[in-house]
Design a protein around this motif. Structure first.
Motif: not given
Length: 315
Positions: A106, A110, A113, A140, A145, A187, A191, A194
């Motif tokens: 993860s 992050a 991106i 985001g 999540d 992901i 996300t 990030s």
């Protein structure tokens, strides 16, 4: 520097001692009785008393704390109150690789991106790219999540059937098998982080790009790429590193919801189940382990400051 590290390590030990003391007594303030939860309505008063004596819960709290604390100093976190009295260390060591794998993947997603998105957004302020990054960051930060996790399962596992929906595969079964089981939850978790890091990089880069030394670098005829990578980015990363360090520590402890969605029994899930079951030794061991990651993360962040900016010195 060495003296500073030694002082920080001593401080870390004191923090861990304080955490150990607080978690031992505070978990016992939570409403509920582990004996009642274990016996439900089927236990007689005699069976209840026998179980209390067997688990050592009839001793005064200070005696229980001293026995547990001296065991921790020797690497013994005690045994779970449930099941076959499995050692807490074995439970944590079984769950830890799953959580670390998920947190690391993860974190990589992050950063992969956030860094280019934040740089592009800062260097092309008010452009379409900047608006796109801002929109991505807004989405985001807004999307839970677990909702994103369910959406990914529906698309890539249920409909396309490209990836497994649940479970965890250790690295010993092969890298691809390991990656297939972790890419969707990674992901889902990465996300949101990030988006936070991208906004932080954008804000820090905008401040650095307006500094006097950047105009001086431009007057010397340096290329835009050199100015960006050698001057702007290292100086902009100082506050970002702090956020990144905290984010990685949060990934270790905060993935419990996504772990439940994907049926991954990691550290967060073990901690939640321990709290629900009033399994004191498991909760105490899990909180200590998570606290150790936070302390270690803060120390690494402080050391990275010196690597990124040689002007910083610890005395």
């Amino acid at each position: 520097m060495i003296a500073y590290i030694i002082r920080r390590l001593i401080g870390a030990v004191l923090v861990m001692l304080a955490v150990a003391t607080l978690v031992f007594f505070m978990i016992r303030l939570v409403p509920g009785d582990p004996i009642a939860a274990m016996l439900a309505d089927s236990g007689s008063p005699e069976a209840r008393e026998a179980l209390i004596r067997r688990l050592g819960l009839d001793q005064p709290l200070l005696v229980q704390f001293w026995r547990w604390f001296t065991g921790v100093l020797q690497g013994d976190f005690g045994a779970s109150l449930y099941g076959s009295n499995q050692p807490v260390a074995d439970i944590l060591m079984t769950a830890l690789p799953k959580t670390l794998s998920l947190a690391l993947l993860s974190f990589i997603i992050a950063i992969a991106i956030a860094v280019p998105a934040g740089i592009v957004s800062a260097t092309r302020k008010n452009s379409a790219a900047d608006v796109g990054v801002s929109l991505f960051a807004f989405l985001g930060l807004s999307m839970p999540d677990f909702w994103l996790a369910i959406l990914l399962i529906i698309i890539f596992a249920a409909n396309l059937q490209w990836l497994p929906a649940i479970g965890y595969a250790p690295m010993s079964e092969g890298f691809w098998e390991w990656l297939q089981h972790l890419i969707l939850p990674a992901i889902a978790i990465g996300t949101g982080f990030s988006a936070i890091i991208a906004r932080m990089i954008r804000s820090s880069m905008l401040e650095v790009l307006q500094a006097d030394y950047m105009r001086t670098a431009a007057s010397k005829g340096l290329t835009h790429r050199v100015m960006l990578l050698r001057h702007a980015l290292p100086n902009a990363m100082i506050p970002v590193i702090t956020v990144v360090g905290i984010a990685f520590a949060l990934l270790i402890s905060g993935a419990v919801v996504v772990e439940n969605v994907f049926s991954i029994k990691g550290l967060g899930r073990v901690l939640i189940q321990g709290i629900q079951n009033r399994d004191y030794p498991v909760v105490q061991g899990a909180v200590l382990l998570v606290s150790a990651f936070f302390v270690l993360s803060n120390l690494i962040v402080d050391l990275l400051y010196v690597v990124i900016d040689p002007r910083i010195r610890y005395s």
